[in-house]
Design a protein around this motif. Structure first.
Motif, PDB file in Angstrom:
ATOM      1  N   VAL A 128      -6.770 -18.629 -15.235  1.00  0.00           N
ATOM      2  CA  VAL A 128      -5.999 -17.729 -14.379  1.00  0.00           C
ATOM      3  C   VAL A 128      -6.038 -18.233 -12.936  1.00  0.00           C
ATOM      4  N   ALA A 129      -7.198 -18.725 -12.510  1.00  0.00           N
ATOM      5  CA  ALA A 129      -7.321 -19.256 -11.155  1.00  0.00           C
ATOM      6  C   ALA A 129      -6.420 -20.475 -10.966  1.00  0.00           C
ATOM      7  N   ALA A 130      -6.383 -21.348 -11.956  1.00  0.00           N
ATOM      8  CA  ALA A 130      -5.502 -22.518 -11.875  1.00  0.00           C
ATOM      9  C   ALA A 130      -4.042 -22.081 -11.837  1.00  0.00           C
ATOM     10  N   ALA A 131      -3.689 -21.080 -12.630  1.00  0.00           N
ATOM     11  CA  ALA A 131      -2.317 -20.560 -12.613  1.00  0.00           C
ATOM     12  C   ALA A 131      -1.981 -19.956 -11.255  1.00  0.00           C
ATOM     13  N   ALA A 166      -0.688 -11.095  -8.226  1.00  0.00           N
ATOM     14  CA  ALA A 166       0.532 -11.140  -9.028  1.00  0.00           C
ATOM     15  C   ALA A 166       0.231 -11.461 -10.492  1.00  0.00           C
ATOM     16  N   LEU A 167      -0.838 -12.188 -10.735  1.00  0.00           N
ATOM     17  CA  LEU A 167      -1.222 -12.520 -12.106  1.00  0.00           C
ATOM     18  C   LEU A 167      -2.132 -11.460 -12.735  1.00  0.00           C
ATOM     19  N   GLY A 168      -2.356 -10.365 -12.024  1.00  0.00           N
ATOM     20  CA  GLY A 168      -3.152  -9.270 -12.571  1.00  0.00           C
ATOM     21  C   GLY A 168      -4.647  -9.468 -12.467  1.00  0.00           C
ATOM     22  N   SER A 169      -5.090 -10.400 -11.646  1.00  0.00           N
ATOM     23  CA  SER A 169      -6.525 -10.641 -11.453  1.00  0.00           C
ATOM     24  C   SER A 169      -6.833 -10.660  -9.962  1.00  0.00           C
ATOM     25  N   PRO A 170      -6.805  -9.496  -9.321  1.00  0.00           N
ATOM     26  CA  PRO A 170      -7.022  -9.477  -7.874  1.00  0.00           C
ATOM     27  C   PRO A 170      -8.428  -9.942  -7.498  1.00  0.00           C
ATOM     28  N   ILE A 171      -8.498 -10.610  -6.356  1.00  0.00           N
ATOM     29  CA  ILE A 171      -9.775 -11.076  -5.802  1.00  0.00           C
ATOM     30  C   ILE A 171      -9.872 -10.543  -4.379  1.00  0.00           C
ATOM     31  N   GLY A 172     -11.041 -10.689  -3.789  1.00  0.00           N
ATOM     32  CA  GLY A 172     -11.220 -10.293  -2.401  1.00  0.00           C
ATOM     33  C   GLY A 172     -10.593 -11.320  -1.463  1.00  0.00           C
ATOM     34  N   PHE A 173     -10.221 -10.869  -0.285  1.00  0.00           N
ATOM     35  CA  PHE A 173      -9.589 -11.791   0.665  1.00  0.00           C
ATOM     36  C   PHE A 173     -10.576 -12.857   1.131  1.00  0.00           C
ATOM     37  N   VAL A 189      -9.554 -24.864  -6.483  1.00  0.00           N
ATOM     38  CA  VAL A 189      -9.435 -23.398  -6.542  1.00  0.00           C
ATOM     39  C   VAL A 189     -10.051 -22.871  -7.832  1.00  0.00           C
ATOM     40  N   ALA A 190      -9.732 -23.513  -8.948  1.00  0.00           N
ATOM     41  CA  ALA A 190     -10.275 -23.062 -10.234  1.00  0.00           C
ATOM     42  C   ALA A 190     -11.799 -23.181 -10.262  1.00  0.00           C
ATOM     43  N   ALA A 191     -12.332 -24.273  -9.737  1.00  0.00           N
ATOM     44  CA  ALA A 191     -13.785 -24.471  -9.730  1.00  0.00           C
ATOM     45  C   ALA A 191     -14.486 -23.435  -8.854  1.00  0.00           C
ATOM     46  N   LEU A 192     -13.953 -23.203  -7.671  1.00  0.00           N
ATOM     47  CA  LEU A 192     -14.575 -22.207  -6.784  1.00  0.00           C
ATOM     48  C   LEU A 192     -14.418 -20.799  -7.330  1.00  0.00           C
ATOM     49  N   SER A 193     -13.317 -20.545  -8.001  1.00  0.00           N
ATOM     50  CA  SER A 193     -13.112 -19.230  -8.597  1.00  0.00           C
ATOM     51  C   SER A 193     -14.193 -18.940  -9.634  1.00  0.00           C
ATOM     52  N   ALA A 194     -14.587 -19.960 -10.383  1.00  0.00           N
ATOM     53  CA  ALA A 194     -15.641 -19.776 -11.383  1.00  0.00           C
ATOM     54  C   ALA A 194     -16.960 -19.393 -10.736  1.00  0.00           C
ATOM     55  N   ARG A 211      -1.381 -16.140   0.784  1.00  0.00           N
ATOM     56  CA  ARG A 211      -0.560 -16.558  -0.364  1.00  0.00           C
ATOM     57  C   ARG A 211      -1.392 -16.604  -1.640  1.00  0.00           C
ATOM     58  N   LEU A 212      -2.579 -17.200  -1.566  1.00  0.00           N
ATOM     59  CA  LEU A 212      -3.440 -17.310  -2.748  1.00  0.00           C
ATOM     60  C   LEU A 212      -3.920 -15.933  -3.204  1.00  0.00           C
ATOM     61  N   TRP A 213      -4.272 -15.097  -2.273  1.00  0.00           N
ATOM     62  CA  TRP A 213      -4.705 -13.730  -2.572  1.00  0.00           C
ATOM     63  C   TRP A 213      -3.597 -12.980  -3.309  1.00  0.00           C
TER      64      TRP A 213
END
Length: 184
Positions: A143-146, A92-99, A129-134, A85-87
């Motif tokens: 974007v991570a928080a969104a 969906a927000l245009g900022s794909p990350i790795g699984f 999530v936002a902190a780990l994304s950084a 879901r998070l992936w």
């Protein structure tokens, strides 16, 4: 007393599963640039750890005939669904990350929810999530928080209807058992 012991047991098993799945991925991501070339190794370590936990829990509780051994694979499946879901939310927000990054962030989010400082970790899991994304991705923290908020919205959209169906089923079963007892 049994309820408290069960809660502690569930929290420990959950923490062990999340650590078993997320730790190899996080270590590989941070310690080995280019780890994407051998992602199967981290996944193999994670799968072996969950299997080991399942077998260990089965032997630990076998004497009582309990089914706690199944908790490890169920929590691992829960983590993988939350990660998917998070992936998808990031994509969906245009900022794909790795699984693998989604797994690590989802594990942190689910642990925060489990601790229960706020109802279902409201606000805190998104912050995690936002902190780990950084740390793990080049995605901006906003974007991570969104993405975390979008993930929560999808979770609510699935859990509420599923919970209502489950409640209706439980009511029906309760009535059925009450009628059986009254007749018998």
């Amino acid at each position: 007393r049994h309820s408290g012991a069960t809660l502690v047991y569930v929290m420990v098993v959950t923490a062990l599963v999340f650590a078993a799945v997320a730790a190899p991925l996080a270590i590989a991501r941070v310690a080995a640039p280019g780890y994407e070339r051998i992602p199967w190794f981290s996944w193999a370590v994670a799968a072996a750890a969950v299997l080991w936990l399942s077998v260990g829990l089965r032997f630990a509780w076998d004497a009582r005939g309990a089914r706690q051994w199944s908790w490890a694979p169920l929590r691992a499946a829960d983590l993988l669904v939350a990660s998917a879901r998070l992936w998808l939310a990031f994509a969906a927000l245009g900022s794909p990350i790795g699984f693998a990054e989604a797994v690590v962030m989802s594990a942190a989010s689910l642990v925060v929810k489990l601790i229960g400082l706020t109802p279902n970790g409201l606000g805190l899991s998104e912050w995690a999530v936002a902190a780990l994304s950084a740390v793990l991705t080049p995605v901006e923290t906003g974007v991570a928080a969104a993405a975390a908020v979008l993930d929560r919205a999808v979770e609510v959209a699935v859990v509420v209807p599923a919970g209502l169906v489950g409640l209706a089923w439980l009511r029906r079963e309760s009535k059925s058992q009450a009628e059986t007892v009254a007749v018998g």
